[in-house]
Design a protein around this motif. Structure first.
Motif, PDB file in Angstrom:
ATOM      1  N   ALA A 177       0.834  -1.196   0.000  1.00 16.73           N
ATOM      2  CA  ALA A 177       0.000   0.000   0.000  1.00 16.73           C
ATOM      3  C   ALA A 177       0.871   1.250   0.000  1.00 16.73           C
ATOM      4  O   ALA A 177       1.946   1.281   0.611  1.00 16.73           O
ATOM      5  CB  ALA A 177      -0.905  -0.007   1.234  1.00 16.73           C
ATOM      6  N   ALA A 178       0.408   2.291  -0.688  1.00 14.42           N
ATOM      7  CA  ALA A 178       1.186   3.528  -0.841  1.00 14.42           C
ATOM      8  C   ALA A 178       1.594   4.132   0.496  1.00 14.42           C
ATOM      9  O   ALA A 178       2.674   4.716   0.617  1.00 14.42           O
ATOM     10  CB  ALA A 178       0.378   4.536  -1.650  1.00 14.42           C
ATOM     11  N   PHE A 192       4.589   0.245  -4.978  1.00 17.83           N
ATOM     12  CA  PHE A 192       3.654   0.908  -4.078  1.00 17.83           C
ATOM     13  C   PHE A 192       2.473   1.472  -4.873  1.00 17.83           C
ATOM     14  O   PHE A 192       2.652   1.969  -5.996  1.00 17.83           O
ATOM     15  CB  PHE A 192       4.348   2.057  -3.338  1.00 17.83           C
ATOM     16  CG  PHE A 192       5.440   1.612  -2.399  1.00 17.83           C
ATOM     17  CD1 PHE A 192       5.139   0.962  -1.213  1.00 17.83           C
ATOM     18  CD2 PHE A 192       6.774   1.843  -2.712  1.00 17.83           C
ATOM     19  CE1 PHE A 192       6.148   0.550  -0.349  1.00 17.83           C
ATOM     20  CE2 PHE A 192       7.788   1.447  -1.854  1.00 17.83           C
ATOM     21  CZ  PHE A 192       7.474   0.790  -0.669  1.00 17.83           C
ATOM     22  N   GLY A 193       1.293   1.398  -4.283  1.00 25.13           N
ATOM     23  CA  GLY A 193       0.114   1.931  -4.965  1.00 25.13           C
ATOM     24  C   GLY A 193      -1.145   1.701  -4.164  1.00 25.13           C
ATOM     25  O   GLY A 193      -1.086   1.286  -2.996  1.00 25.13           O
ATOM     26  N   VAL A 251      -3.471   7.143  -1.404  1.00 19.90           N
ATOM     27  CA  VAL A 251      -3.371   8.181  -0.377  1.00 19.90           C
ATOM     28  C   VAL A 251      -2.293   9.216  -0.700  1.00 19.90           C
ATOM     29  O   VAL A 251      -2.429  10.399  -0.353  1.00 19.90           O
ATOM     30  CB  VAL A 251      -3.128   7.534   1.008  1.00 19.90           C
ATOM     31  CG1 VAL A 251      -1.725   6.949   1.105  1.00 19.90           C
ATOM     32  CG2 VAL A 251      -3.382   8.516   2.138  1.00 19.90           C
ATOM     33  N   LYS A 252      -1.237   8.799  -1.369  1.00 22.17           N
ATOM     34  CA  LYS A 252      -0.185   9.759  -1.731  1.00 22.17           C
ATOM     35  C   LYS A 252      -0.702  10.777  -2.740  1.00 22.17           C
ATOM     36  O   LYS A 252      -0.306  11.948  -2.718  1.00 22.17           O
ATOM     37  CB  LYS A 252       1.034   9.017  -2.301  1.00 22.17           C
ATOM     38  CG  LYS A 252       1.743   8.105  -1.308  1.00 22.17           C
ATOM     39  CD  LYS A 252       2.253   8.860  -0.084  1.00 22.17           C
ATOM     40  CE  LYS A 252       3.056   7.938   0.822  1.00 22.17           C
ATOM     41  NZ  LYS A 252       3.454   8.605   2.088  1.00 22.17           N
ATOM     42  N   GLY A 253      -1.608  10.333  -3.605  1.00 28.80           N
ATOM     43  CA  GLY A 253      -2.200  11.246  -4.567  1.00 28.80           C
ATOM     44  C   GLY A 253      -3.050  12.302  -3.882  1.00 28.80           C
ATOM     45  O   GLY A 253      -3.007  13.492  -4.244  1.00 28.80           O
ATOM     46  N   ALA A 254      -3.807  11.885  -2.868  1.00 25.92           N
ATOM     47  CA  ALA A 254      -4.643  12.825  -2.118  1.00 25.92           C
ATOM     48  C   ALA A 254      -3.787  13.827  -1.356  1.00 25.92           C
ATOM     49  O   ALA A 254      -4.113  15.015  -1.265  1.00 25.92           O
ATOM     50  CB  ALA A 254      -5.544  12.052  -1.152  1.00 25.92           C
ATOM     51  N   LEU A 255      -2.668  13.351  -0.828  1.00 22.60           N
ATOM     52  CA  LEU A 255      -1.769  14.234  -0.081  1.00 22.60           C
ATOM     53  C   LEU A 255      -1.085  15.230  -1.008  1.00 22.60           C
ATOM     54  O   LEU A 255      -0.936  16.414  -0.668  1.00 22.60           O
ATOM     55  CB  LEU A 255      -0.721  13.397   0.656  1.00 22.60           C
ATOM     56  CG  LEU A 255       0.199  14.161   1.608  1.00 22.60           C
ATOM     57  CD1 LEU A 255      -0.568  14.635   2.824  1.00 22.60           C
ATOM     58  CD2 LEU A 255       1.369  13.276   2.040  1.00 22.60           C
ATOM     59  N   THR A 256      -0.704  14.765  -2.176  1.00 21.99           N
ATOM     60  CA  THR A 256      -0.016  15.630  -3.146  1.00 21.99           C
ATOM     61  C   THR A 256      -0.904  16.798  -3.574  1.00 21.99           C
ATOM     62  O   THR A 256      -0.411  17.911  -3.822  1.00 21.99           O
ATOM     63  CB  THR A 256       0.411  14.815  -4.380  1.00 21.99           C
ATOM     64  OG1 THR A 256       1.324  13.796  -3.966  1.00 21.99           O
ATOM     65  CG2 THR A 256       1.098  15.701  -5.415  1.00 21.99           C
ATOM     66  N   LYS A 257      -2.204  16.574  -3.649  1.00 23.76           N
ATOM     67  CA  LYS A 257      -3.139  17.637  -4.021  1.00 23.76           C
ATOM     68  C   LYS A 257      -3.031  18.821  -3.056  1.00 23.76           C
ATOM     69  O   LYS A 257      -3.114  19.986  -3.454  1.00 23.76           O
ATOM     70  CB  LYS A 257      -4.578  17.106  -4.029  1.00 23.76           C
ATOM     71  CG  LYS A 257      -4.907  16.213  -5.211  1.00 23.76           C
ATOM     72  CD  LYS A 257      -5.035  17.030  -6.493  1.00 23.76           C
ATOM     73  CE  LYS A 257      -5.455  16.178  -7.664  1.00 23.76           C
ATOM     74  NZ  LYS A 257      -5.615  16.981  -8.906  1.00 23.76           N
ATOM     75  N   VAL A 293      -6.357  11.841   4.770  1.00 14.28           N
ATOM     76  CA  VAL A 293      -5.307  10.847   4.523  1.00 14.28           C
ATOM     77  C   VAL A 293      -5.014  10.104   5.841  1.00 14.28           C
ATOM     78  O   VAL A 293      -5.772  10.211   6.799  1.00 14.28           O
ATOM     79  CB  VAL A 293      -4.034  11.526   3.991  1.00 14.28           C
ATOM     80  CG1 VAL A 293      -4.308  12.182   2.638  1.00 14.28           C
ATOM     81  CG2 VAL A 293      -3.500  12.558   4.977  1.00 14.28           C
ATOM     82  N   TYR A 294      -3.915   9.383   5.881  1.00 14.70           N
ATOM     83  CA  TYR A 294      -3.514   8.711   7.111  1.00 14.70           C
ATOM     84  C   TYR A 294      -2.553   9.584   7.922  1.00 14.70           C
ATOM     85  O   TYR A 294      -1.837  10.424   7.372  1.00 14.70           O
ATOM     86  CB  TYR A 294      -2.806   7.389   6.806  1.00 14.70           C
ATOM     87  CG  TYR A 294      -3.685   6.332   6.197  1.00 14.70           C
ATOM     88  CD1 TYR A 294      -4.778   5.814   6.885  1.00 14.70           C
ATOM     89  CD2 TYR A 294      -3.409   5.826   4.925  1.00 14.70           C
ATOM     90  CE1 TYR A 294      -5.579   4.825   6.324  1.00 14.70           C
ATOM     91  CE2 TYR A 294      -4.204   4.839   4.362  1.00 14.70           C
ATOM     92  CZ  TYR A 294      -5.286   4.342   5.064  1.00 14.70           C
ATOM     93  OH  TYR A 294      -6.075   3.373   4.507  1.00 14.70           O
ATOM     94  N   LYS A 295      -2.535   9.356   9.217  1.00 17.50           N
ATOM     95  CA  LYS A 295      -1.603  10.075  10.086  1.00 17.50           C
ATOM     96  C   LYS A 295      -0.160   9.847   9.635  1.00 17.50           C
ATOM     97  O   LYS A 295       0.673  10.744   9.712  1.00 17.50           O
ATOM     98  CB  LYS A 295      -1.758   9.604  11.541  1.00 17.50           C
ATOM     99  CG  LYS A 295      -2.984  10.144  12.262  1.00 17.50           C
ATOM    100  CD  LYS A 295      -2.931   9.775  13.730  1.00 17.50           C
ATOM    101  CE  LYS A 295      -4.045  10.462  14.510  1.00 17.50           C
ATOM    102  NZ  LYS A 295      -3.953  10.191  15.965  1.00 17.50           N
TER     103      LYS A 295
END
Length: 280
Positions: free
Chosen positions: A65-66, A92-93, A198-204, A215-217
């Motif tokens: 998982a990412a 990862f993804g 989740v990395k995509g959501a964080l990058t936004k 996202v995750y902590k």
């Protein structure tokens, strides 16, 4: 009579000598047999010992998982250092996409998912060997721009008019958990973007394309000062278990098992804990 006596007595020493020779040969044969048996036993022990302590080698391919990127990358380096001659290759993804790849025949040794549901896709297809084990858990957090300029303090704040929010896609574990938290609070939220991991959501958020994302902590912590984190109580109702499993057709099952052992070990748990993951 004298002649007969002398003649008749001559073979006796020869017979006695023959018996002594046979006895000596028998003893020698027994000694050789014992040595041979001992050597055979020693060889067997060495063989058994060698097979049980065979060192991992070659490449281990891990689908993960990412959200595990930072901690697993660190553990991969540790594994390679502890086992010279090995290499850990990561993919990862989003857990759902990784599971689909595995069931479609993608060559991999280990699968570490961000939810039991995505792992079930693999186990239902009988592509896992043995029973998956939960090795960590993860909790959601709201990621905002540094300094939290929009003054977001609660999950409900994300529903404010004019606020741009990104979420993980609903089929992705972080998206499913976010929806569960929203449902628990009876909140409706229409994001401007659904991301595949989740990395995509964080990058936004980091690119200032949105004001916040769920996202995750662990991801907020990994981002350092690039984002700010806002905790919310509803996240406790949507904590994800992370299972890990050896894959049935693993090209390098021996090294893969050793990597899984490292992840579950005290050393591995320390690295994961420092990254913000919760104990299983």
């Amino acid at each position: 009579m004298t002649t007969r006596s002398v003649t008749g007595s001559r073979p006796r020493p020869r017979v006695r000598w023959t018996y002594r020779a046979v006895g000596g040969l028998a003893l020698a044969a027994m000694a050789l047999t014992a040595c041979s048996s001992g050597d055979s036993d020693d060889s067997a022990k060495k063989s058994d010992s060698g097979s049980s302590s065979k060192k991992p080698s070659g490449t281990v391919t891990v689908f993960a998982a990412a959200s595990l990127k930072e901690s697993f990358t660190a553990l991969g380096k540790t594994f390679e250092k502890e086992h010279p001659g090995t290499k850990v290759s990561f993919n990862f993804g989003g857990s759902d996409a990784l599971a689909a790849s595995i069931t479609s025949g993608a060559p991999a040794d280990v699968f570490a998912a961000a939810s039991p549901k995505t792992m079930k896709t693999v186990t239902d297809a009988k592509d896992a060997k043995g029973t998956p084990v939960t090795f960590v858990r993860n909790q959601l957090e709201i990621a905002t721009l540094p300094g939290n300029p929009k003054k977001i303090a609660t999950l409900k704040d994300l529903t404010r008019s004019g606020l741009k929010v990104a979420l993980c896609a609903k089929e992705v574990p972080c998206g499913s958990a976010a929806q569960k938290a929203l449902d628990a609070s009876k909140l409706k939220l229409t994001p401007v973007s659904y991301e595949q991991d989740v990395k995509g959501a964080l990058t936004k958020v980091q690119l200032k394309e949105v004001d916040a994302s769920v996202v995750y902590k662990t991801d907020v912590k990994a981002a350092g000062g690039k984002v700010a984190g806002v905790e919310f109580p509803e996240s406790k109702q949507a904590i994800n278990d992370y299972p890990i499993a050896l894959l049935k057709n693993a090209p390098n099952a021996e090294a893969a098992t050793a990597f899984i052992d490292l992840v579950k070990s005290a050393q591995g748990q320390k690295v994961l804990g420092e990254a913000g993951f919760l104990k299983p």
